[in-house]
Motif scaffolding. Structure first.
Motif, PDB file in Angstrom:
ATOM      1  N   LEU A   1       0.830  -1.205   0.000  1.00 25.00           N
ATOM      2  CA  LEU A   1       0.000   0.000   0.000  1.00 25.00           C
ATOM      3  C   LEU A   1       0.864   1.255   0.000  1.00 25.00           C
ATOM      4  N   LEU A   2       1.953   1.228   0.778  1.00 25.75           N
ATOM      5  CA  LEU A   2       2.852   2.376   0.832  1.00 25.75           C
ATOM      6  C   LEU A   2       3.476   2.641  -0.532  1.00 25.75           C
ATOM      7  N   THR A   3       3.865   1.589  -1.217  1.00 22.82           N
ATOM      8  CA  THR A   3       4.442   1.745  -2.556  1.00 22.82           C
ATOM      9  C   THR A   3       3.439   2.384  -3.513  1.00 22.82           C
ATOM     10  N   ALA A   4       2.167   1.929  -3.459  1.00 22.78           N
ATOM     11  CA  ALA A   4       1.138   2.497  -4.328  1.00 22.78           C
ATOM     12  C   ALA A   4       0.866   3.961  -3.988  1.00 22.78           C
ATOM     13  N   LEU A   5       0.842   4.295  -2.699  1.00 20.67           N
ATOM     14  CA  LEU A   5       0.618   5.684  -2.291  1.00 20.67           C
ATOM     15  C   LEU A   5       1.780   6.580  -2.691  1.00 20.67           C
ATOM     16  N   GLU A   6       2.998   6.086  -2.576  1.00 18.92           N
ATOM     17  CA  GLU A   6       4.165   6.868  -2.985  1.00 18.92           C
ATOM     18  C   GLU A   6       4.096   7.180  -4.480  1.00 18.92           C
ATOM     19  N   ALA A   7       3.682   6.222  -5.279  1.00 19.29           N
ATOM     20  CA  ALA A   7       3.565   6.461  -6.721  1.00 19.29           C
ATOM     21  C   ALA A   7       2.519   7.534  -7.009  1.00 19.29           C
ATOM     22  N   ILE A   8       1.412   7.523  -6.272  1.00 18.58           N
ATOM     23  CA  ILE A   8       0.372   8.537  -6.463  1.00 18.58           C
ATOM     24  C   ILE A   8       0.885   9.905  -6.036  1.00 18.58           C
ATOM     25  N   ALA A   9       1.610   9.968  -4.902  1.00 19.29           N
ATOM     26  CA  ALA A   9       2.117  11.254  -4.400  1.00 19.29           C
ATOM     27  C   ALA A   9       3.115  11.882  -5.365  1.00 19.29           C
ATOM     28  N   ARG A  10       3.885  11.058  -6.081  1.00 18.63           N
ATOM     29  CA  ARG A  10       4.872  11.586  -7.016  1.00 18.63           C
ATOM     30  C   ARG A  10       4.250  11.965  -8.359  1.00 18.63           C
ATOM     31  N   ALA A  11       3.045  11.426  -8.634  1.00 20.18           N
ATOM     32  CA  ALA A  11       2.482  11.602  -9.973  1.00 20.18           C
ATOM     33  C   ALA A  11       1.857  12.971 -10.180  1.00 20.18           C
ATOM     34  N   HIS A  12       1.415  13.628  -9.102  1.00 24.59           N
ATOM     35  CA  HIS A  12       0.746  14.924  -9.187  1.00 24.59           C
ATOM     36  C   HIS A  12      -0.533  14.805 -10.030  1.00 24.59           C
TER      37      HIS A  12
ATOM     38  N   ASP B   1      -4.537   4.328 -13.800  1.00 28.05           N
ATOM     39  CA  ASP B   1      -3.808   3.111 -13.482  1.00 28.05           C
ATOM     40  C   ASP B   1      -3.226   3.124 -12.078  1.00 28.05           C
ATOM     41  N   LEU B   2      -2.869   4.312 -11.581  1.00 31.96           N
ATOM     42  CA  LEU B   2      -2.312   4.385 -10.226  1.00 31.96           C
ATOM     43  C   LEU B   2      -3.377   4.058  -9.180  1.00 31.96           C
ATOM     44  N   LEU B   3      -4.576   4.578  -9.378  1.00 33.61           N
ATOM     45  CA  LEU B   3      -5.673   4.237  -8.464  1.00 33.61           C
ATOM     46  C   LEU B   3      -6.019   2.756  -8.568  1.00 33.61           C
ATOM     47  N   ALA B   4      -5.947   2.193  -9.784  1.00 32.56           N
ATOM     48  CA  ALA B   4      -6.217   0.768  -9.953  1.00 32.56           C
ATOM     49  C   ALA B   4      -5.197  -0.066  -9.187  1.00 32.56           C
ATOM     50  N   ASP B   5      -3.909   0.376  -9.190  1.00 32.49           N
ATOM     51  CA  ASP B   5      -2.882  -0.341  -8.430  1.00 32.49           C
ATOM     52  C   ASP B   5      -3.174  -0.276  -6.936  1.00 32.49           C
ATOM     53  N   LEU B   6      -3.655   0.880  -6.459  1.00 34.69           N
ATOM     54  CA  LEU B   6      -3.964   1.022  -5.032  1.00 34.69           C
ATOM     55  C   LEU B   6      -5.130   0.113  -4.633  1.00 34.69           C
ATOM     56  N   VAL B   7      -6.173   0.091  -5.443  1.00 39.66           N
ATOM     57  CA  VAL B   7      -7.333  -0.752  -5.143  1.00 39.66           C
ATOM     58  C   VAL B   7      -6.952  -2.226  -5.222  1.00 39.66           C
ATOM     59  N   ALA B   8      -6.038  -2.580  -6.109  1.00 41.71           N
ATOM     60  CA  ALA B   8      -5.602  -3.977  -6.224  1.00 41.71           C
ATOM     61  C   ALA B   8      -4.951  -4.459  -4.928  1.00 41.71           C
ATOM     62  N   GLU B   9      -4.301  -3.556  -4.186  1.00 46.47           N
ATOM     63  CA  GLU B   9      -3.698  -3.947  -2.912  1.00 46.47           C
ATOM     64  C   GLU B   9      -4.731  -4.050  -1.799  1.00 46.47           C
ATOM     65  N   ILE B  10      -5.860  -3.369  -1.962  1.00 41.59           N
ATOM     66  CA  ILE B  10      -6.942  -3.460  -0.968  1.00 41.59           C
ATOM     67  C   ILE B  10      -7.801  -4.690  -1.219  1.00 41.59           C
ATOM     68  N   ARG B  11      -7.947  -5.077  -2.473  1.00 42.18           N
ATOM     69  CA  ARG B  11      -8.831  -6.176  -2.869  1.00 42.18           C
ATOM     70  C   ARG B  11      -8.376  -7.492  -2.225  1.00 42.18           C
ATOM     71  N   PRO B  12      -9.278  -8.219  -1.521  1.00 37.12           N
ATOM     72  CA  PRO B  12      -8.904  -9.509  -0.926  1.00 37.12           C
ATOM     73  C   PRO B  12      -8.834 -10.600  -1.995  1.00 37.12           C
ATOM     74  N   GLU B  13      -8.156 -11.679  -1.664  1.00 30.44           N
ATOM     75  CA  GLU B  13      -8.062 -12.787  -2.616  1.00 30.44           C
ATOM     76  C   GLU B  13      -9.423 -13.422  -2.855  1.00 30.44           C
ATOM     77  N   ARG B  14     -10.197 -13.579  -1.786  1.00 32.16           N
ATOM     78  CA  ARG B  14     -11.570 -14.079  -1.928  1.00 32.16           C
ATOM     79  C   ARG B  14     -12.515 -12.881  -1.947  1.00 32.16           C
ATOM     80  N   PRO B  15     -13.331 -12.739  -2.988  1.00 34.31           N
ATOM     81  CA  PRO B  15     -14.168 -11.539  -3.111  1.00 34.31           C
ATOM     82  C   PRO B  15     -15.087 -11.303  -1.922  1.00 34.31           C
ATOM     83  N   SER B  16     -15.559 -12.371  -1.294  1.00 28.53           N
ATOM     84  CA  SER B  16     -16.493 -12.215  -0.174  1.00 28.53           C
ATOM     85  C   SER B  16     -15.796 -12.009   1.166  1.00 28.53           C
TER      86      SER B  16
END
Length: 676
Positions: A17-28, A34-49
């Motif tokens: 999550l920190l890596t994804a946030l750092e990329a967003i902070a540098r992107a301005h 795609d950066l938001l998609a990377d962040l959500v991918a780290e939040i998404r659980p392996e099992r959808p439920s």
């Protein structure tokens, strides 16, 4: 701030999550999602439920944003840039709301888009949502996390689309409010709704009134966004008008019990309900008078948007939402017919037996005609059509003479049972009434089968004897007789499988009956027939009126019996052409075929063989009833949204009733129950 011990794994998920946030902070002002998609991918659980894992990941994100203002400001600026650079109104006014194209057009669109999806324009918020939540299962964990957690996250980030220095989101919301308001006004003036509620033409329409009030509100709000001295009137009057629109929709749904319904009207009512609910959410998001309400409304809109995007091309929700009312009305009409198939008193029980005897007299004739048609050796499709015509005419005669074919009952009576199960939310059905109804239903089914078989079997046998004495030969050859008997053996043939196929047809014929009864009401078939000049000229006004009334009352029964007859006749031909073991076995026809086969043998079969065949006939009847009743009950309960747990709760009381009074399941008590 959440405790570090509650964040699950101390390093893995948080580091990603920190890596994804750092990329967003540098992107301005990075324009892509795609950066938001990377962040959500780290939040998404392996099992959808797995909502617990998603919640822990969100709490980890919350911790990182709380401890590092640079990351929090970077995420907020990135989100604001995405919102400012994209069109939003289509997401608010279209996603998750049925379009005006109609049920079948929308079905075709979903089917085509499942294989070749239509991309959104890149400068819309819809395209960002598609990119960030690309999986159809994302809606599960987004909903499982819960609104409070999303509200805390939105508040922490500082998302406030209605800030005075950024009016873009507010203007987009206002545009969506205006679009939905005009759409509701058009729905309220549609002829489909006016047909069900004619009095709407004589009073001021709430749908039109809300549009007038909404346009005034939108104009004032836009003026207030550019002029701080301008004021905006309270929008609560619009909410009152929207509630009145909802009341009209509820009245239309109630009136369909007497006026009927079709799939177009069902679709229109669902579309109106979708628009009303979305308009209420949008108005709540624009209401700054109550602290926290716009953000709470924004969270609900976010969850609805994810739900709408994930189910945009789904077929099952489309069917379930838009056929529920039609399914309920179809089963309602079947249920009203089914009340005649449930006996309460001893006189009704005897009348049921006499009606079953009448059907038992017609079925052997149909069996003999089928044997004669088989000897004609027509082309397969022609033969199947002739078989079906034979059955259809016979079943229609049974209906016209008010006779009873036992296996036709379950598809009708299941809806009556579901009606008793249908209770107010939070309440439980009356178990005693349900048990009493099931007991009466069982003995009605029992006596109907007894009546059918009691006459069909001996009548078929004596007709065969009369034929033998008159012609000197059997109705069927010994080889054909053996084949007829072999087809009834429960273990050495496909008899029970074929009985299940017949049970499915019985269930479908019940739906056809209910559908055409509903159409007769909705399309006003009797009134249309009365105004036919040709019918009035040929039959006279009085007789034409009686014909019209009869058609209105019996259209469903005639259509259902015709459908059942043709399906019974054509199935064997379809199986033959496809090389599949497809055929039907119906208990009454099985009883008649048993007598025909028994008379056609050169030597009597052994007692064991007769016992097996008798067991096969009984099992055929049981499978006919069980399959047709189970399917009809399933559809009726789903149409009424009755939880299936109520059915499980009946097992104990039914067993106790059977243990205390088993004969009540087969014959009525000596004393008739008191009249209600």
């Amino acid at each position: 701030m959440p405790d570090r011990s509650d964040l699950g794994e101390p390093t893995g998920p948080r580091d990603r999550l920190l890596t994804a946030l750092e990329a967003i902070a540098r992107a301005h002002d990075h324009p892509e999602g795609d950066l938001l998609a990377d962040l959500v991918a780290e939040i998404r659980p392996e099992r959808p439920s797995d909502g617990a894992t998603a919640l822990r990941n969100l709490q980890a994100l919350e911790y990182l944003l709380t401890t590092d203002p640079r990351l929090r400001d970077g995420l907020r600026h990135h989100l604001e840039a995405q919102f400012r650079s994209r069109s939003q109104s289509a997401l608010y006014s279209e996603l998750g709301i049925l379009p005006g194209s109609g049920f079948f057009s929308e079905l075709a669109r979903r089917l085509s888009d499942r294989f070749l999806p239509l991309p959104y324009e890149r400068d819309t918020l819809l395209s960002l949502l598609t990119q960030v939540f690309p999986r159809q299962t994302d809606r599960l964990w987004v909903q499982a996390v819960g609104a409070p957690q999303w509200e805390r996250l939105f508040a922490l980030i500082g998302l406030d689309p209605l800030r005075a220095e950024d009016r873009h989101a507010a203007l987009e919301l206002l545009e969506a409010v205006q679009v939905i308001s005009c759409r509701l006004a058009a729905i309220g003036l549609s002829p489909e709704i006016a047909q069900v509620l004619p009095d709407l033409r004589r009073v001021e329409s709430a749908f039109v009134a809300q549009n007038v009030e909404t346009l005034r509100f939108v104009g004032e709000y836009r003026k207030a966004l550019s002029d701080e001295s301008a004021s905006v009137d309270d929008h609560r009057h619009i909410l009152v008008l929207l509630e009145q629109c909802g009341d009209v929709i509820a009245r239309v749904r109630r009136n369909t019990c007497t006026t009927g319904v079709n799939i177009d009207l069902t679709y229109l009512l669902q579309r109106a309900a979708d628009n009303i609910a979305r308009q209420q959410e949008l108005l709540a998001a624009l209401d700054t008078s109550q602290a926290g309400q716009p953000r709470a409304a924004a969270v609900r809109l976010f969850q609805q948007a994810v739900e709408g995007e994930c189910t945009r091309n789904a077929l099952r929700p489309h069917f379930s939402r838009n056929t529920e009312l039609l399914a309920r009305q179809v089963t309602e009409h079947s249920g009203r017919t089914g009340e005649h198939y449930i006996t309460s008193t001893r006189s009704e029980y005897r009348q049921m037996f006499r009606a079953a005897l009448g059907a038992g007299a017609i079925v052997p004739l149909l069996a003999f005609i089928k044997l004669w048609l088989h000897d004609v050796h027509a082309a397969p499709l022609v033969e199947g059509f002739l078989y079906g015509l034979n059955y259809a005419v016979g079943f229609i005669l049974i209906h016209v003479f008010h006779f009873t074919l036992a296996t036709k009952q379950p598809a009708m009576t299941a809806s009556r049972l579901a009606a008793v199960l249908d209770t107010r939310p939070g309440s439980r059905p009356d178990t005693g009434e349900l048990v009493s109804l099931i007991v009466r239903l069982c003995r009605s089914q029992f006596i109907a089968i007894v009546g059918n078989v009691a006459l069909a079997m001996p009548l078929a046998f004596f007709i065969c004897l009369a034929w033998s004495h008159a012609t000197g030969g059997h109705v069927v050859t010994p080889q054909k007789a053996e084949h007829l008997l072999e087809d009834l053996h429960p273990l050495e043939s496909f008899a029970l499988f074929h009985a299940a196929i017949a049970g499915v047809y019985l269930f479908l014929s019940g739906l056809v009956t209910g559908y055409f009864d509903n159409i007769a009401v909705f399309r006003r078939v009797p009134d249309r027939l009365r105004q036919l000049r040709l019918l009035r000229a040929v039959a006279g006004p009085a007789r034409a009126s009686r014909i019209a009334d009869y058609a209105g009352e019996n259209l469903g029964g005639i259509a259902g019996n015709a459908f059942f007859g043709f399906m019974l006749g054509i199935t064997g031909v379809i199986g033959f052409n496809l090389g599949l073991p497809l055929d039907i076995r119906h208990v009454t026809f099985a009883a008649a075929n048993f007598s025909i086969g028994l008379e056609g043998l050169d030597a009597l079969p052994s007692s064991l063989s007769v016992a097996w065949i008798a067991a096969g006939i009984a099992l055929i009847g049981a499978v006919n009833l069980l399959v047709s009743f189970s399917l009809a009950l399933l559809v009726a309960m789903r149409a009424r949204r009755v939880p299936f747990r109520f059915g499980r709760q009946l097992i104990g009381p039914l067993l106790r009733r059977f243990a205390s009074a088993p004969l009540d399941f087969f014959r009525p008590p000596r004393l008739d129950p008191p009249s209600a």
